[in-house]
Design a protein around this motif. Structure first.
Motif, PDB file in Angstrom:
ATOM      1  N   HIS A 120       0.586  -1.248   0.142  1.00 11.19           N
ATOM      2  CA  HIS A 120       0.037   0.131   0.107  1.00 11.19           C
ATOM      3  C   HIS A 120       0.899   1.289   0.176  1.00 11.19           C
ATOM      4  O   HIS A 120       0.501   2.246  -0.548  1.00 11.19           O
TER       5      HIS A 120
ATOM      6  N   HIS B  58      -1.592  -6.771  -1.126  1.00  7.48           N
ATOM      7  CA  HIS B  58      -2.566  -5.674  -1.106  1.00  7.48           C
ATOM      8  C   HIS B  58      -3.661  -5.579  -2.292  1.00  7.48           C
ATOM      9  O   HIS B  58      -4.965  -5.480  -2.030  1.00  7.48           O
ATOM     10  N   THR B  59      -3.511  -6.008  -3.345  1.00  6.15           N
ATOM     11  CA  THR B  59      -4.282  -6.266  -4.553  1.00  6.15           C
ATOM     12  C   THR B  59      -5.043  -7.421  -4.581  1.00  6.15           C
ATOM     13  O   THR B  59      -6.158  -7.371  -5.204  1.00  6.15           O
TER      14      THR B  59
ATOM     15  N   LYS C 142      -1.736  -0.868  -6.355  1.00  7.43           N
ATOM     16  CA  LYS C 142      -2.834  -1.136  -6.888  1.00  7.43           C
ATOM     17  C   LYS C 142      -3.184  -0.346  -8.307  1.00  7.43           C
ATOM     18  O   LYS C 142      -3.904  -0.508  -9.238  1.00  7.43           O
ATOM     19  N   LEU C 143      -2.083   0.756  -8.448  1.00  3.45           N
ATOM     20  CA  LEU C 143      -1.835   1.493  -9.642  1.00  3.45           C
ATOM     21  C   LEU C 143      -0.847   1.080 -10.478  1.00  3.45           C
ATOM     22  O   LEU C 143      -0.470   1.528 -11.537  1.00  3.45           O
ATOM     23  N   GLY C 144      -0.095  -0.073 -10.123  1.00  5.12           N
ATOM     24  CA  GLY C 144       1.121  -0.776 -10.677  1.00  5.12           C
ATOM     25  C   GLY C 144       2.249  -0.933  -9.828  1.00  5.12           C
ATOM     26  O   GLY C 144       2.414  -0.452  -8.610  1.00  5.12           O
TER      27      GLY C 144
ATOM     28  N   ARG D  90       3.466   1.546  -1.287  1.00 10.65           N
ATOM     29  CA  ARG D  90       4.019   1.579  -2.960  1.00 10.65           C
ATOM     30  C   ARG D  90       2.973   1.930  -3.918  1.00 10.65           C
ATOM     31  O   ARG D  90       3.494   1.925  -5.166  1.00 10.65           O
ATOM     32  N   HIS D  91       1.895   1.926  -3.554  1.00  4.30           N
ATOM     33  CA  HIS D  91       0.554   2.208  -4.415  1.00  4.30           C
ATOM     34  C   HIS D  91       0.422   1.107  -5.542  1.00  4.30           C
ATOM     35  O   HIS D  91       0.232   1.418  -6.661  1.00  4.30           O
TER      36      HIS D  91
END
Length: 158
Positions: free
Chosen positions: A83, A110-111, A88-90, A85-86
């Protein structure tokens, strides 16, 4: 050496327990969400070494790191929930962090979607969610034999 990698158990320990009983790992890594599950698993298998990191559903905790680098049989493993390192956006920011840490293996969750790939000297694994979801409960396996490293994901059978 065999390592099992779990993430996103979200209060359900039964699939982790079944995987540990079946696969008999030398070590377990939990990538967060939810850490009390990792602690419960550790109580059931006190002789199996376990390491874990904090996920977004674990709250901010001074006693748990959000990212850790472990050195296991000469391999550097970067563990994170993902989360921060974000992912879900890549996964670009997570891969960049792994390269910066000179890791051989990057682990994130996380994903809730399992994924495992070897690219330019780096194993990248998301074990999915061991709690289960539309695709079922999934987890990761890392096998370290001499100089060889093999990583893959499995679907937990009920």
């Amino acid at each position: 050496m065999k390592l099992l990698v779990f993430s996103d158990s979200h209060g359900d320990v039964r699939h982790m327990e079944a995987a540990v009983r079946r696969d008999r790992p030398d070590m377990v890594l939990h990538l967060g969400d939810v850490n009390p599950d990792a602690r419960a698993l550790k109580k059931r298998f006190p002789d199996v070494p376990m390491e874990w990191v904090c996920g977004n559903c674990d709250g901010r905790r001074s006693d748990l790191e959000e990212e850790r680098v472990l050195e296991i049989q000469g391999r550097r493993i970067l563990m994170m929930h993902g989360h921060t390192r974000h992912v879900k956006l890549g996964m670009g920011a997570a891969v960049w962090a792994a390269r910066e840490a000179q890791a051989h293996i990057l682990l994130f969750g996380h994903t809730h979607e399992d994924f495992c790939e070897y690219h330019e000297g780096l194993w990248v694994m998301n074990p999915g969610t061991i709690r289960g979801g539309w695709a079922g409960a999934t987890y990761g396996v890392i096998c370290l034999e001499g100089e060889d490293t093999v990583c893959y994901t499995l679907k937990q059978e009920d």
